[in-house]
Scaffold this active site. Structure first.
Site, PDB file in Angstrom:
ATOM      1  N   SER A 266       0.939   7.117   4.313  1.00 60.83           N
ATOM      2  CA  SER A 266       1.282   5.692   4.373  1.00 60.83           C
ATOM      3  C   SER A 266       2.106   5.290   5.591  1.00 60.83           C
ATOM      4  CB  SER A 266       2.000   5.275   3.095  1.00 60.83           C
ATOM      5  OG  SER A 266       1.071   5.252   2.047  1.00 60.83           O
TER       6      SER A 266
ATOM      7  N   LYS B  11       0.249   2.670   7.497  1.00 64.88           N
ATOM      8  CA  LYS B  11       0.006   1.290   7.031  1.00 64.88           C
ATOM      9  C   LYS B  11       0.561   0.198   7.954  1.00 64.88           C
ATOM     10  CE  LYS B  11      -0.288   2.566   2.100  1.00 64.88           C
ATOM     11  NZ  LYS B  11       0.516   2.714   0.866  1.00 64.88           N
TER      12      LYS B  11
ATOM     13  N   TYR C 255      -9.665   3.646   4.855  1.00 65.11           N
ATOM     14  CA  TYR C 255      -8.267   3.823   4.419  1.00 65.11           C
ATOM     15  C   TYR C 255      -7.911   5.317   4.326  1.00 65.11           C
ATOM     16  CZ  TYR C 255      -4.266   4.058   1.277  1.00 65.11           C
ATOM     17  OH  TYR C 255      -3.051   4.384   0.710  1.00 65.11           O
TER      18      TYR C 255
ATOM     19  N   TYR D 209       8.745   1.139  -0.780  1.00 70.78           N
ATOM     20  CA  TYR D 209       8.237   0.833  -2.134  1.00 70.78           C
ATOM     21  C   TYR D 209       9.356   0.379  -3.073  1.00 70.78           C
ATOM     22  CZ  TYR D 209       4.400   3.636  -0.192  1.00 70.78           C
ATOM     23  OH  TYR D 209       3.411   4.146   0.598  1.00 70.78           O
TER      24      TYR D 209
ATOM     25  N   VAL E 141       3.436  10.118   1.799  1.00 71.40           N
ATOM     26  CA  VAL E 141       3.563  11.210   0.822  1.00 71.40           C
ATOM     27  C   VAL E 141       3.386  12.604   1.437  1.00 71.40           C
ATOM     28  CG1 VAL E 141       3.038   9.924  -1.286  1.00 71.40           C
ATOM     29  CG2 VAL E 141       1.172  10.901   0.065  1.00 71.40           C
TER      30      VAL E 141
HETATM   31  N1  GLU Z   1      -2.990   8.281   0.883  1.00 71.25           N
HETATM   32  C1  GLU Z   1      -1.924   8.060  -0.068  1.00 71.25           C
HETATM   33  C2  GLU Z   1      -2.454   7.336  -1.275  1.00 71.25           C
HETATM   34  O1  GLU Z   1      -3.202   6.428  -1.127  1.00 71.25           O
HETATM   35  C3  GLU Z   1      -0.815   7.302   0.598  1.00 71.25           C
HETATM   36  C4  GLU Z   1       0.421   7.134  -0.266  1.00 71.25           C
HETATM   37  C5  GLU Z   1       1.700   7.272   0.497  1.00 71.25           C
HETATM   38  O2  GLU Z   1       1.747   7.942   1.519  1.00 71.25           O
HETATM   39  O3  GLU Z   1       2.724   6.690   0.056  1.00 71.25           O
HETATM   40  O4  GLU Z   1      -2.152   7.660  -2.378  1.00 71.25           O
END
Ligand code: GLU
Length: 308
Positions: free
Chosen positions: A64, A67, A190, A242, A260
């Site tokens: 993420s 993003k 994505y 988050y 993550v």
């Molecule tokens: N590719 C992960 C997912 O979609 C990203 C989540 C993250 O890094 O917070 O679950």
């Protein structure tokens, strides 16, 4: 301050080296293979100076942390009015992969830092075919680094094969008319961006590029129109961590984004970019040592945007 940075990160690195709390993400099986001992801290100034300690060349997938950049690309390509009509700018107070607010409330993603918003944003990336869209994305991301970004195909396959929750989010987005076209392509795009592979030095340069108004301090490439840097940083600040974004704003005070895989990057506008990598994460999906490093670094170098 600059001559303090190296000794400070050396000191903070040693302070947290033996913290073994948390564990690497396992819901994407390939991520569970990361070595939990890996640990790196890198700071890049807007003048292009790099301060680094630890395993700063170990590769990891962006997850993420990608993003904010895709959001910038979509804003630049499609404009604020269109993007705002599709994806909001409110924090959710929910987990990164939550579906509840999408179903219950607005029927449009709250913000581009959570999975629902990010999947929608990826679906808007332009190109004549899937390959062309991916190529455009890679070219855009590579403007923020010194080398061409590549995809970790093992992580991509691993995520694609286990992404039941993200798949359900995409179908709900399609149902509510937020996205159209081929859902599988949008999801794959994505997953590809989440699988972009780089090291902590690269990520800190990407952060420094945002700190430097969208101009890469190493290559002098204009990576992002300055007009959109503030959009990205404000959303990183309010939503980037988050359901712990409030605590982060209070205890760190730097716009940041976690992934993550165990990476976190932060941006001190007009000064520097910071990236930390340590794959053991907590229940919110954030690197355990990463949080500690940012808290200490912010306090000890007075980096909070509210404490100038
Ligand atoms: N590719 C992960 C997912 O979609 C990203 C989540 C993250 O890094 O917070 O679950």
């Amino acid at each position: 301050m600059r001559n303090q940075i190296q000794s400070k990160i050396d000191d903070i690195y040693l302070r947290h080296l033996n913290n073994t709390a948390g564990s690497p993400a396992s819901y994407i099986p390939e991520l569970a293979k990361a070595d939990p001992r890996s640990f790196a801290i890198v700071v890049t100034t807007i003048g292009g100076e790099v301060f680094s300690v630890g395993d700063s060349e170990v590769l990891f997938s962006m997850q993420s942390t990608s993003k904010p950049f895709t959001y910038g690309m979509a804003l630049q390509d499609l404009g604020r009015v269109f993007i705002m009509s599709k994806v909001g700018v409110e924090p959710t107070g929910e987990a990164f992969n939550s579906i509840v607010e999408l179903e219950k409330n607005t029927h449009k993603p709250y913000n581009p830092m959570i999975n629902s918003g990010a999947i929608a944003i990826s679906s808007f990336i332009k190109g004549s075919s899937f390959e062309d869209r991916l190529k455009n994305m890679i070219e855009f991301f590579s403007l923020f680094t010194e080398k061409k970004i590549h995809v970790d195909e093992k992580v991509f396959e691993s995520e694609k094969n286990t992404a039941h929750r993200n798949r359900s989010i995409a179908h709900l987005l399609r149902h509510f008319g937020v996205i159209d076209g081929n859902i599988e392509d949008s999801l794959d795009l994505y997953f590809k961006q989440c699988s972009f592979s780089l090291n902590t030095i690269d990520l800190s340069l990407m952060a420094a590029t945002l700190a430097n108004n969208g101009v890469n301090p190493k290559t002098n490439n204009k990576a992002l129109n300055q007009e959109y840097v503030g959009d990205i940083l404000s959303l990183m600040f309010t939503c980037g961590m988050y359901d712990t974004s409030g605590k982060w704003a209070y205890s760190v005070g730097i716009p940041a984004k976690s992934g993550v895989s165990g990476a976190i990057f932060g941006v001190v506008p007009g000064e520097l970019g910071i990236a930390v990598y340590s794959p053991s994460i907590n229940e919110h999906g954030h690197s355990v040592r990463g949080i500690k490093v940012f808290q200490d670094l912010s306090r000890e170098l007075n980096l909070s945007i509210f404490r100038k």
